[in-house]
Design a protein around this motif. Structure first.
Motif, PDB file in Angstrom:
ATOM      1  N   PHE A 742       0.896  -1.255  -0.014  1.00 43.82           N
ATOM      2  CA  PHE A 742       0.021   0.088   0.092  1.00 43.82           C
ATOM      3  C   PHE A 742       0.716   1.240  -0.095  1.00 43.82           C
ATOM      4  O   PHE A 742       0.361   2.218   0.351  1.00 43.82           O
ATOM      5  CB  PHE A 742      -0.795   0.233   1.380  1.00 43.82           C
ATOM      6  N   SER A 743       2.052   1.280  -0.542  1.00 45.98           N
ATOM      7  CA  SER A 743       2.874   2.294  -0.050  1.00 45.98           C
ATOM      8  C   SER A 743       2.577   3.641  -1.016  1.00 45.98           C
ATOM      9  O   SER A 743       2.992   4.669  -0.593  1.00 45.98           O
ATOM     10  CB  SER A 743       4.531   1.956  -0.623  1.00 45.98           C
ATOM     11  N   ARG A 744       1.819   3.389  -2.197  1.00 47.04           N
ATOM     12  CA  ARG A 744       1.256   4.568  -2.764  1.00 47.04           C
ATOM     13  C   ARG A 744       0.309   5.292  -2.336  1.00 47.04           C
ATOM     14  O   ARG A 744      -0.219   6.076  -2.775  1.00 47.04           O
ATOM     15  CB  ARG A 744       1.016   4.210  -4.203  1.00 47.04           C
ATOM     16  N   TYR A 745      -0.359   4.693  -1.210  1.00 43.73           N
ATOM     17  CA  TYR A 745      -1.473   5.318  -0.525  1.00 43.73           C
ATOM     18  C   TYR A 745      -1.289   5.979   0.818  1.00 43.73           C
ATOM     19  O   TYR A 745      -0.286   5.587   1.605  1.00 43.73           O
ATOM     20  CB  TYR A 745      -2.604   4.227  -0.376  1.00 43.73           C
ATOM     21  N   GLU A 746      -1.839   7.228   1.283  1.00 42.76           N
ATOM     22  CA  GLU A 746      -1.451   7.781   2.408  1.00 42.76           C
ATOM     23  C   GLU A 746      -2.718   8.243   2.922  1.00 42.76           C
ATOM     24  O   GLU A 746      -3.969   8.142   2.547  1.00 42.76           O
ATOM     25  CB  GLU A 746      -0.519   9.242   1.992  1.00 42.76           C
ATOM     26  N   GLY A 747      -2.580   8.729   4.179  1.00 42.82           N
ATOM     27  CA  GLY A 747      -3.770   9.373   5.119  1.00 42.82           C
ATOM     28  C   GLY A 747      -4.948   8.458   5.365  1.00 42.82           C
ATOM     29  O   GLY A 747      -4.666   7.213   5.633  1.00 42.82           O
ATOM     30  N   LYS A 748      -6.040   8.844   5.001  1.00 42.26           N
ATOM     31  CA  LYS A 748      -7.236   8.027   5.190  1.00 42.26           C
ATOM     32  C   LYS A 748      -7.419   6.721   4.318  1.00 42.26           C
ATOM     33  O   LYS A 748      -7.787   5.767   4.769  1.00 42.26           O
ATOM     34  CB  LYS A 748      -8.390   8.904   5.100  1.00 42.26           C
ATOM     35  N   ALA A 749      -6.970   7.094   3.096  1.00 41.79           N
ATOM     36  CA  ALA A 749      -6.920   5.988   2.039  1.00 41.79           C
ATOM     37  C   ALA A 749      -6.105   4.576   2.505  1.00 41.79           C
ATOM     38  O   ALA A 749      -6.562   3.682   2.591  1.00 41.79           O
ATOM     39  CB  ALA A 749      -6.504   6.049   0.583  1.00 41.79           C
ATOM     40  N   ARG A 750      -5.097   5.239   3.082  1.00 39.19           N
ATOM     41  CA  ARG A 750      -4.107   3.966   3.781  1.00 39.19           C
ATOM     42  C   ARG A 750      -4.766   3.426   5.011  1.00 39.19           C
ATOM     43  O   ARG A 750      -4.464   2.093   5.248  1.00 39.19           O
ATOM     44  CB  ARG A 750      -2.498   4.593   4.146  1.00 39.19           C
ATOM     45  N   ALA A 751      -5.311   4.171   5.845  1.00 44.76           N
ATOM     46  CA  ALA A 751      -5.666   3.800   7.031  1.00 44.76           C
ATOM     47  C   ALA A 751      -7.115   2.887   6.434  1.00 44.76           C
ATOM     48  O   ALA A 751      -7.259   1.690   7.460  1.00 44.76           O
ATOM     49  CB  ALA A 751      -6.450   4.806   7.753  1.00 44.76           C
TER      50      ALA A 751
END
Length: 814
Positions: A742-751
């Motif tokens: 999931f490295s390309r996702y951040e913030g709420k998307a990663r959560a």
């Protein structure tokens, strides 16, 4: 419009149905779409009970309601026009339909099963589909129906407006019988397994012949009072005032809806006949007998009846057969239809010799395969005294103090000539043990005993073993035999699904035929059954499916080797499991068991033809003194041997555990590991594969639970079918984290992805791309579903992210 992009259903709606309608078919009265004609076979393995996929025809065309003459199998336009033909032919054979069409929307391939056309198969354009009149003309020629016969064959079925329709095999049976009568065939035999609705089938046949005016006076004969009464208030109810019973005893019967009805009688107290009725129902025992004064049927003129229908026409002995035959031969000018589950063929008696070959047969095996009848397990219990025999010690005294004859006693002697009290108690304890271990001590149970005296002793032993429940209600265990009027009065309660008591009944032969015990889940055989006819009848007591009470299979416990009849080629409905518990084994069949016999070894039992009870509910009492029995106390008995067998897809009994069954079924579905992996990776919604397998009788969650493993469906299939080492869901989730997928996702998307991955590890959810999952804790603590989806850039991006995560979960599969 790109036709190749359309679904099969679109092809049906946009191309096939308009072509059929243009040819003159009435879409409201003559065309049915997506016709499910079987229920789907019930699979039983261990405690697993699952129903397979029902068979479905895309289109069935009817000349008149319940007279099907054509079938159309549709495919999408990516298939060739004739690709549905083989499937259509398979369905057409089952449904007795002569004309088969296949279409992909471009045209039709027409297959004529009658052989009347010079070309067996021909290609037709969409505007060349044949009209109803064209196909009916071919059908009539094929069946040999002249104009008079056609008028009878086209007589409408009875329709009560409730939407109830006969099952496909009942339609086949009804049409076959009516067509035979229409062509002046006056002796007709229908063979239909117990539980398949012979009486309803008989009603529709009689109704059509009666309404058409072809048969004006009709006699329906059966061998049980309860059958006549049930028939009059249920299936034959539409005959109303035209119908009466050949009896002098008035009776008030309660219908299933709670209303009461007085049965009309055609006899007065002086046994004089009222000849004003058109439909007569009677017991053959009530209108005949060995003495001339008992032969009431002779009060009718020989040509009074146009039609006689004989239920359960196999009968039980040559004497009883001769009683049937006497009535039938007296009314020889009438058309006669015999109904039976078990056509009798012996050295002395032959139903096919009298009626001719059956015009229709629907076997127990076919009923189980279609899912209309319940499959069953067999628990074979071998008692040492039966297998090894019993020889009394020198000077052994019986209960009366008399010396017991010195010889070897075996299974055919026990409870007929010699009574070992410990053996009776052992049987009762095993039956009770089974009921307790099953978790339902209120499942309806019939125990078949050698004779009435044995049934009385078995009742007592069962009462003592179930004292707690008998204290609550004395009717928990009852004897129902020919001489026991109190027991006979409870037959109605026993067969009533709404009545809890009685639960366990002991009998000898009273309940072996004709009693519609819909909720019977356990049948116990503690007497030899020498007759294949009677054995099939006994098995038939449990074959009815009762979905309201979740009865989808039943169990047959055999203490006398009667189930050796399963090996007889004349037996047409094999059990799903045979279990032979050893001395210390539980009575409930395990999923896997060791074998106590070599393959092919037979059980050494001696059986003999059944003898009469001497006092059944409708038979006159037998003469002569009852045979003296020798009672011996204090002689122990124990259980030996064990084997488990299941019914495979080909109807053969094999030693097979739930794991073996699952593996074989999965390998039929997926040709190889690569085939499965390709299908799994290409399927966006993994639960589609799981649902597909469940529809075929392979519910993976239930199988995992039964096998005691907690695996992802993917790993369960790989492990069982292809012997791959499984990973736990937690191991798969940890691998995804290690790869940092999931490295390309951040913030709420990663959560969100972290939460969904954790949810997969905990619960194995396969529908993570469903946005509704965002409403469930802990995802709902991160924000509203709209906010969370927006964090990915929209719904499409959210679904793609979840699909990527699922692919990462199974990334090691190769």
């Amino acid at each position: 419009m790109d036709k190749r992009s359309l679904t099969e259903r679109d092809i049906c709606t946009k191309f096939i149905l308009p072509a059929v309608k243009q040819a003159g078919w009435d879409t409201m009265l003559q065309v049915r779409e997506e016709v499910f004609f079987t229920k789907g076979r019930i699979t039983v393995r261990g405690k697993l009970v699952a129903r397979g996929t029902a068979k479905k025809a895309d289109f069935v065309l009817y000349y008149k309601p319940n007279i099907p003459i054509a079938i159309i199998e549709a495919k999408d336009n990516k298939h060739a026009v004739g690709d549905g033909l083989q499937q259509g032919l398979d369905y057409a054979e089952t449904l007795a339909i002569p004309f088969v069409f296949s279409s992909n929307g471009d045209g039709f391939v027409f297959h004529d099963r009658t052989g009347l056309n010079s070309t067996k198969e021909q290609n037709l354009s969409l505007d060349q589909f044949p009209s109803p009149q064209e196909l009916w003309w071919l059908y009539s020629v094929w069946k040999g129906l002249d104009s008079s016969a056609q008028a009878l064959v086209l007589q409408d079925y009875y329709d009560d407006g409730s939407g109830k329709a006969p099952r496909y095999y009942q339609v086949n049976a009804i049409n076959a019988a009516v067509e035979a009568i229409a062509k002046a065939q006056d002796r007709v035999l229908l063979v239909m397994a117990t539980g398949t609705g012979k009486t309803y089938t008989a009603f529709q046949i009689i109704w059509r012949l009666w309404k058409a005016g072809r048969k004006k006076r009709i006699l329906f004969l059966a061998d049980r009072n309860v059958l006549i009464d049930q028939t009059m208030i249920n299936d034959f109810r539409p005959f109303g005032g035209a119908m009466a019973k050949l009896s002098t005893k008035s009776k008030t019967i309660e219908r299933s809806d709670g209303t009461e009805v007085d049965l009309r009688l055609a006899l007065d107290r002086k046994r004089r006949i009222d000849s004003s009725f058109e439909i007569y129902l009677g017991l053959y025992q009530a209108i005949t007998g060995p003495e001339e004064r008992q032969k009431l049927f002779r009060e009718f003129s020989p040509d009074f009846f146009d039609l006689i229908v004989i239920d359960e026409c196999h009968r039980g002995s040559a004497a009883e057969d001769s009683a049937w035959r006497e009535i039938l031969e007296y009314f020889a000018s009438a058309s006669q239809i015999g109904l039976t589950a078990t056509p009798k063929e012996t050295e002395y008696v032959s139903n096919t010799a009298y009626f001719g070959d059956p015009v229709f047969t629907y076997s127990l095996k076919q009923g189980i395969s279609d899912g209309f009848l319940a499959p069953y397990k067999v628990i074979k219990v071998h008692i040492d005294r039966d297998v090894e025999g019993y020889r009394p010690e020198k000077g052994q005294l019986d209960r009366d103090g008399e010396e017991v004859e010195d010889r070897i006693y075996n299974a055919k002697d026990f409870d007929r000539n010699l009574v070992l009290d410990d053996r009776t108690k052992l049987v009762a304890s095993k039956v009770t043990e089974f009921l307790k271990e099953s978790g339902d001590r209120y499942q309806k149970t019939i125990v078949f005993c050698v004779d009435e005296e044995h049934a009385a002793r078995m009742r007592q032993a069962l009462i003592n073993d179930n004292k707690d429940l008998c204290d609550k209600n004395a009717r928990y265990v009852m004897r129902i035999t020919g001489s026991d009027t109190l027991g006979q009065a409870q037959i109605g309660n026993f067969i009533d699904p709404e009545s809890r008591y009685p639960v366990i009944v002991t009998t000898s032969r009273l309940l072996s035929t004709g009693v519609d015990a819909q909720t019977c889940r356990l049948i116990v055989l503690d007497r030899p059954v020498g007759s294949m006819t009677e054995f099939k009848q006994i098995v038939g007591r449990g074959t009815r499916v009762h979905e309201d009470t979740q009865k989808f299979y039943f169990t047959l416990m055999d203490f006398r080797g009667a189930t050796n009849h399963f090996a007889d080629p004349d037996f047409d409905g094999d059990p799903v499991q045979i279990y032979e518990p050893g001395e210390t084994d539980p009575i409930t069949p395990p999923d896997t068991a060791t074998t106590g016999f070599e393959d092919g070894e037979q059980d050494d039992y001696t059986t003999e033809p059944p003898t009469a009870d001497g006092g059944d509910v409708t038979f006159p009492p037998g003469g002569g003194e009852p045979q003296r029995k020798v009672y011996i106390d204090g002689v122990g008995a124990r259980v030996v041997a064990e084997r488990v067998e299941y019914l495979d897809a080909n109807g053969k009994l094999v030693t097979e555990s739930l794991r073996d069954f699952t593996k074989a079924a999965l390998l039929r579905h997926f040709a190889s590991l690569d085939d499965f992996l390709r299908r799994w990776k290409s399927e966006g919604r993994k639960d589609a594969i799981v649902r597909e397998l469940a529809a075929e009788g392979l519910p993976l969650d239930v199988i995992a639970k039964e096998l005691g493993v907690d695996l992802d469906p993917f790993d369960l299939v790989c492990h069982i079918a292809f012997d791959r080492r499984p990973l736990t869901r937690q191991e798969r989730a940890d691998n995804v984290k290690k790869r940092d997928a999931f490295s390309r996702y951040e913030g709420k998307a990663r959560a969100v992805l972290d939460v969904l991955l954790a949810k997969y590890a905990d619960e194995g959810v396969l529908t993570l791309d469903d946005a509704n999952v965002l409403r469930i804790p802990p995802a709902n603590t991160l924000g509203t579903p709209v906010e969370l989806v927006r964090a990915f850039g929209g719904k499409v991006a959210f679904e793609q992210a979840v699909h990527d995560m699922q692919n990462a979960i199974y990334d090691d599969a190769s």
